[in-house]
Design a protein around this motif. Structure first.
Motif, PDB file in Angstrom:
ATOM      1  N   VAL A 174      -1.464  20.229   0.044  1.00 14.52           N
ATOM      2  CA  VAL A 174      -0.220  21.472   0.373  1.00 14.52           C
ATOM      3  C   VAL A 174      -1.086  21.804   1.483  1.00 14.52           C
ATOM      4  O   VAL A 174      -0.554  22.437   2.467  1.00 14.52           O
ATOM      5  CB  VAL A 174      -0.008  22.744  -0.643  1.00 14.52           C
ATOM      6  CG1 VAL A 174      -0.954  23.497  -1.234  1.00 14.52           C
ATOM      7  CG2 VAL A 174       1.199  23.338  -0.164  1.00 14.52           C
ATOM      8  N   ASP A 175      -2.348  22.254   1.202  1.00 14.34           N
ATOM      9  CA  ASP A 175      -3.187  22.561   3.094  1.00 14.34           C
ATOM     10  C   ASP A 175      -2.800  21.613   4.000  1.00 14.34           C
ATOM     11  O   ASP A 175      -2.637  22.347   5.363  1.00 14.34           O
ATOM     12  CB  ASP A 175      -4.349  23.062   2.650  1.00 14.34           C
ATOM     13  CG  ASP A 175      -5.168  21.981   1.748  1.00 14.34           C
ATOM     14  OD1 ASP A 175      -5.016  21.362   1.752  1.00 14.34           O
ATOM     15  OD2 ASP A 175      -6.746  21.780   1.038  1.00 14.34           O
ATOM     16  N   LEU A 219     -10.191   5.423  -5.190  1.00 16.60           N
ATOM     17  CA  LEU A 219     -10.103   5.946  -6.821  1.00 16.60           C
ATOM     18  C   LEU A 219      -9.639   6.480  -8.370  1.00 16.60           C
ATOM     19  O   LEU A 219      -9.886   6.585  -8.655  1.00 16.60           O
ATOM     20  CB  LEU A 219     -11.026   7.643  -6.617  1.00 16.60           C
ATOM     21  CG  LEU A 219     -12.264   7.185  -5.655  1.00 16.60           C
ATOM     22  CD1 LEU A 219     -12.907   8.217  -5.816  1.00 16.60           C
ATOM     23  CD2 LEU A 219     -13.400   6.258  -5.882  1.00 16.60           C
ATOM     24  N   GLN A 220      -8.270   6.719  -7.236  1.00 15.27           N
ATOM     25  CA  GLN A 220      -6.952   6.491  -8.075  1.00 15.27           C
ATOM     26  C   GLN A 220      -6.251   5.196  -7.967  1.00 15.27           C
ATOM     27  O   GLN A 220      -5.992   5.120  -7.273  1.00 15.27           O
ATOM     28  CB  GLN A 220      -6.152   7.978  -8.650  1.00 15.27           C
ATOM     29  CG  GLN A 220      -7.992   8.551  -8.208  1.00 15.27           C
ATOM     30  CD  GLN A 220      -7.435   9.889  -8.602  1.00 15.27           C
ATOM     31  OE1 GLN A 220      -6.845  11.407  -9.424  1.00 15.27           O
ATOM     32  NE2 GLN A 220      -7.414  11.359  -7.511  1.00 15.27           N
ATOM     33  N   HIS A 221      -4.767   5.163  -8.945  1.00 11.75           N
ATOM     34  CA  HIS A 221      -3.988   4.077  -9.103  1.00 11.75           C
ATOM     35  C   HIS A 221      -3.008   4.512  -8.411  1.00 11.75           C
ATOM     36  O   HIS A 221      -2.043   3.846  -7.045  1.00 11.75           O
ATOM     37  CB  HIS A 221      -3.565   3.092  -9.864  1.00 11.75           C
ATOM     38  CG  HIS A 221      -2.877   4.818 -11.093  1.00 11.75           C
ATOM     39  ND1 HIS A 221      -3.544   5.447 -11.941  1.00 11.75           N
ATOM     40  CD2 HIS A 221      -1.763   4.821 -11.110  1.00 11.75           C
ATOM     41  CE1 HIS A 221      -2.331   6.625 -12.043  1.00 11.75           C
ATOM     42  NE2 HIS A 221      -0.851   6.079 -12.070  1.00 11.75           N
ATOM     43  N   MET A 222      -2.960   6.012  -8.056  1.00 10.15           N
ATOM     44  CA  MET A 222      -1.666   6.578  -6.838  1.00 10.15           C
ATOM     45  C   MET A 222      -2.538   6.742  -5.641  1.00 10.15           C
ATOM     46  O   MET A 222      -1.808   7.171  -5.337  1.00 10.15           O
ATOM     47  CB  MET A 222      -1.203   8.286  -7.992  1.00 10.15           C
ATOM     48  CG  MET A 222      -1.366   8.044  -8.988  1.00 10.15           C
ATOM     49  SD  MET A 222      -2.498   8.321 -10.006  1.00 10.15           S
ATOM     50  CE  MET A 222      -2.679  10.195 -10.289  1.00 10.15           C
ATOM     51  N   SER A 223      -3.240   5.950  -5.218  1.00  9.00           N
ATOM     52  CA  SER A 223      -4.028   7.164  -4.033  1.00  9.00           C
ATOM     53  C   SER A 223      -3.170   5.777  -2.951  1.00  9.00           C
ATOM     54  O   SER A 223      -2.910   6.737  -2.104  1.00  9.00           O
ATOM     55  CB  SER A 223      -5.199   6.680  -4.057  1.00  9.00           C
ATOM     56  OG  SER A 223      -5.460   5.318  -4.186  1.00  9.00           O
ATOM     57  N   ASP A 281      -3.231  15.829  -6.198  1.00 11.75           N
ATOM     58  CA  ASP A 281      -4.268  15.495  -7.194  1.00 11.75           C
ATOM     59  C   ASP A 281      -4.381  15.854  -8.462  1.00 11.75           C
ATOM     60  O   ASP A 281      -5.314  17.035  -7.894  1.00 11.75           O
ATOM     61  CB  ASP A 281      -5.397  15.186  -5.973  1.00 11.75           C
ATOM     62  CG  ASP A 281      -6.405  14.739  -5.940  1.00 11.75           C
ATOM     63  OD1 ASP A 281      -6.462  13.222  -6.798  1.00 11.75           O
ATOM     64  OD2 ASP A 281      -7.415  14.215  -4.834  1.00 11.75           O
ATOM     65  N   PRO A 282      -4.726  14.953  -9.344  1.00 16.30           N
ATOM     66  CA  PRO A 282      -5.061  15.906 -10.711  1.00 16.30           C
ATOM     67  C   PRO A 282      -6.666  15.630 -10.569  1.00 16.30           C
ATOM     68  O   PRO A 282      -7.001  16.313 -11.754  1.00 16.30           O
ATOM     69  CB  PRO A 282      -4.818  14.977 -10.952  1.00 16.30           C
ATOM     70  CG  PRO A 282      -4.225  12.974 -10.879  1.00 16.30           C
ATOM     71  CD  PRO A 282      -3.926  13.509  -9.101  1.00 16.30           C
ATOM     72  N   THR A 283      -7.836  15.183  -9.503  1.00 19.03           N
ATOM     73  CA  THR A 283      -8.621  15.296  -9.664  1.00 19.03           C
ATOM     74  C   THR A 283      -9.333  16.916  -8.923  1.00 19.03           C
ATOM     75  O   THR A 283     -10.492  17.502  -9.743  1.00 19.03           O
ATOM     76  CB  THR A 283      -9.174  14.680  -9.144  1.00 19.03           C
ATOM     77  OG1 THR A 283      -9.366  14.613  -7.072  1.00 19.03           O
ATOM     78  CG2 THR A 283      -9.222  12.765  -9.401  1.00 19.03           C
ATOM     79  N   ASN A 284      -7.884  17.127  -8.797  1.00 10.45           N
ATOM     80  CA  ASN A 284      -8.417  19.115  -8.218  1.00 10.45           C
ATOM     81  C   ASN A 284      -8.071  19.630  -9.654  1.00 10.45           C
ATOM     82  O   ASN A 284      -9.448  20.766  -9.385  1.00 10.45           O
ATOM     83  CB  ASN A 284      -7.353  18.883  -7.194  1.00 10.45           C
ATOM     84  CG  ASN A 284      -7.187  18.887  -5.869  1.00 10.45           C
ATOM     85  OD1 ASN A 284      -8.227  18.617  -5.430  1.00 10.45           O
ATOM     86  ND2 ASN A 284      -5.855  18.462  -5.096  1.00 10.45           N
ATOM     87  N   GLN A 285      -8.049  19.280 -10.691  1.00  9.65           N
ATOM     88  CA  GLN A 285      -8.322  20.070 -11.653  1.00  9.65           C
ATOM     89  C   GLN A 285      -9.403  19.509 -12.446  1.00  9.65           C
ATOM     90  O   GLN A 285      -9.292  19.936 -14.055  1.00  9.65           O
ATOM     91  CB  GLN A 285      -6.635  20.265 -12.525  1.00  9.65           C
ATOM     92  CG  GLN A 285      -5.525  21.100 -11.924  1.00  9.65           C
ATOM     93  CD  GLN A 285      -5.221  20.621 -10.443  1.00  9.65           C
ATOM     94  OE1 GLN A 285      -5.059  19.975 -10.709  1.00  9.65           O
ATOM     95  NE2 GLN A 285      -4.922  21.330 -10.012  1.00  9.65           N
ATOM     96  N   ASP A 286      -9.671  18.412 -12.321  1.00 12.23           N
ATOM     97  CA  ASP A 286     -10.532  17.937 -13.515  1.00 12.23           C
ATOM     98  C   ASP A 286     -12.545  18.371 -13.499  1.00 12.23           C
ATOM     99  O   ASP A 286     -13.031  18.256 -11.801  1.00 12.23           O
ATOM    100  CB  ASP A 286     -10.553  16.049 -12.750  1.00 12.23           C
ATOM    101  CG  ASP A 286     -11.752  15.408 -13.529  1.00 12.23           C
ATOM    102  OD1 ASP A 286     -12.137  15.699 -14.423  1.00 12.23           O
ATOM    103  OD2 ASP A 286     -11.991  14.660 -13.486  1.00 12.23           O
ATOM    104  N   ILE A 287     -12.662  19.112 -14.540  1.00  6.10           N
ATOM    105  CA  ILE A 287     -14.084  19.949 -13.100  1.00  6.10           C
ATOM    106  C   ILE A 287     -14.835  19.108 -13.975  1.00  6.10           C
ATOM    107  O   ILE A 287     -15.962  19.788 -14.351  1.00  6.10           O
ATOM    108  CB  ILE A 287     -14.131  21.240 -15.241  1.00  6.10           C
ATOM    109  CG1 ILE A 287     -13.817  20.448 -16.428  1.00  6.10           C
ATOM    110  CG2 ILE A 287     -12.517  21.856 -14.770  1.00  6.10           C
ATOM    111  CD1 ILE A 287     -14.125  21.476 -18.087  1.00  6.10           C
ATOM    112  N   HIS A 288     -15.146  17.807 -14.533  1.00  5.45           N
ATOM    113  CA  HIS A 288     -16.300  17.210 -14.304  1.00  5.45           C
ATOM    114  C   HIS A 288     -16.323  17.484 -12.634  1.00  5.45           C
ATOM    115  O   HIS A 288     -17.958  17.276 -12.187  1.00  5.45           O
ATOM    116  CB  HIS A 288     -15.280  15.237 -14.506  1.00  5.45           C
ATOM    117  CG  HIS A 288     -16.591  14.704 -14.539  1.00  5.45           C
ATOM    118  ND1 HIS A 288     -17.967  14.499 -15.557  1.00  5.45           N
ATOM    119  CD2 HIS A 288     -17.371  13.757 -13.208  1.00  5.45           C
ATOM    120  CE1 HIS A 288     -18.966  13.662 -14.835  1.00  5.45           C
ATOM    121  NE2 HIS A 288     -17.775  12.995 -13.498  1.00  5.45           N
TER     122      HIS A 288
END
Length: 457
Positions: free
Chosen positions: A41-42, A67-71, A189-196
């Motif tokens: 969004v930014d 790094l992700q299949h959706m990239s 991007d789901p990795t934005n919520q991946d606390i790893h």
């Protein structure tokens, strides 16, 4: 329930438009802009704003970290959004190396930016206020100093890159509100919520806890970054004065360095080691330089290796040497070779470049165009220097001349019929006293020395 935050149009009139235009107008008119666009969004709001203000001056780049299949699909989305606005768009796949994934992805991303950035372009990124606050917090937790806590600058001038962050003072909430008002599409991007990942952990878990206790924390941290940037600028002025007093980019005078306070010594060494790189060395690396090299015994041949350079002390000087200079292969120099010289000839030798010229006192002209022997210094040789009395150990003459230990392997001896004619050194040609010395002769004159390779500039 709809947010009560100011709408895009209100903010546009009241604060953002004037600030954005002021920053934009500070760049030379001929400058153009490459927008780093992830599809979030930014960056999609930034793409829209840049297109609105200067549509003929913008390009976009999407870096596919793979790094992700959706990239790849995200790259297609960014391309389509750019096509609707007639913005040229680059999709650049990159390979992210193993290790710290966040760090390696960032390095790969900036390498892609540098690959496509044109000479007249400025890189524009969509970092916002929460990104700034997160950066400061994470760097604080990693033990960063002033440079790290200064976080990101709105305009970041680097050696071969200028970065502009026009949204740095804007909150993520405002950005989301504006994007909704303008019906700007984006991807998540789901990795934005991946606390790893550290940044996602800070955003998802640390931020809510701190914000509940300190509601104005984000503004406070962003303000601290600005104050640190002021401190960084002041410190830089002082360090540059100290550097000018103590030496150059390749050498520091330890006597002068030791006259500074301990804090100024550490800061000067840190900036000096950094050189033209982006980041300073870690605190413990500066301490190692002080402990293992500067404070080592005078007869110790201590060296510290960091980021492709070797830091060594000789006499009361500290040197910053390239790996090519410090690790030069002695065995690459022939033990013995034949040399034929003539007037005005240029001779390239390991110790430097020499030109054969006439001299008031020099070697006999009978030696010109004749085969002469050039041998690598082996140790134990003696020389009778012209103008001095008696034979000297060549080693003693080298020590007295204070020729750097890391260049001594380049010294070569010129002779004929077992008679030493002289010695090629990084400080010039030393004429030996012999029957071949004569008035109106010739000498090899040093044009450039291997010592010059010590200076990275």
């Amino acid at each position: 329930m709809r947010s009560t935050l100011p709408t895009f149009n209100e903010v546009w009139q009241r604060q953002f438009r004037s600030g954005f235009l002021k920053q934009l107008q500070e760049f030379p008119a001929e400058k153009k802009f490459l927008i780093g666009c992830s599809g979030g969004v930014d960056s999609m709001l930034l793409l829209h704003l840049m297109f609105f203000f200067c549509p003929e001056k913008v390009r976009a780049i999407y870096v596919d970290h793979q790094l992700q299949h959706m990239s790849a699909g995200w790259g297609t989305f960014v391309q389509q959004q750019c096509q609707q606005r007639h913005i040229p768009c680059i999709v650049q796949p990159v390979q992210v190396l193993s290790g710290n994934l966040e760090l390696q992805a960032r390095q790969a991303r900036y390498q892609a930016y540098a690959q496509h950035l044109q000479v007249n372009e400025i890189l524009v990124l969509a970092h916002h206020q929460q990104d700034q606050a997160e950066t400061l917090m994470l760097r604080l937790l990693s033990g960063a100093g002033i440079d790290g806590l200064a976080a990101m600058k709105p305009v970041d001038q680097r050696e071969n890159l200028t970065i502009w962050r026009p949204l740095l003072d804007i909150s993520r909430e405002q950005i989301c509100q504006w994007a909704m008002d303008l019906n700007i599409q984006n991807i998540e991007d789901p990795t934005n919520q991946d606390i790893h990942y550290d940044r996602a952990w800070a955003r998802e878990q640390l931020w809510p806890v701190l914000t509940e206790r300190y509601p104005k924390m984000q503004n406070a941290l962003a303000r601290s970054a600005v104050l640190m940037q002021d401190t960084q600028d002041i410190l830089q002025e002082i360090v540059q004065q100290d550097l000018k007093s103590c030496g150059t980019a390749a050498r520091l005078d330890l006597t002068r360095l030791n006259q500074l306070s301990k804090a100024r010594q550490r800061q000067l060494l840190s900036i000096w080691m950094k050189g033209t790189a982006q980041y300073r060395p870690a605190f413990d690396m500066v301490e190692r330089l002080q402990r293992e090299v500067i404070a080592a015994k005078l007869d110790a041949q201590a060296a510290l290796h960091w980021q492709g350079y070797y830091y060594v002390r000789y006499q009361q000087q500290l040197y910053r040497l390239t790996a090519a200079v410090y690790q030069a292969d002695r065995n690459a120099i022939p033990v013995e070779q034949v040399l034929q010289l003539n007037l005005a000839a240029n001779v390239q030798l390991p110790s430097g470049s020499f030109k054969i010229q006439q001299a008031t006192v020099g070697l006999s002209r009978d030696l010109l165009n004749r085969p002469l022997k050039l041998t690598r210094r082996q140790g134990g040789e003696k020389i009778h220097l012209h103008g001095r009395v008696g034979n000297w150990p060549l080693k003693k003459a080298i020590q007295e001349a204070q020729i750097f230990p890391w260049t001594r392997h380049t010294i070569q001896i010129l002779s004929t019929d077992n008679v030493m004619l002289g010695v090629f050194t990084p400080q010039g040609f030393w004429l030996a006293q012999s029957a071949y010395c004569t008035a109106g002769g010739w000498l090899p004159i040093l044009v450039s020395s291997t010592l010059e390779l010590n200076d990275e500039h």
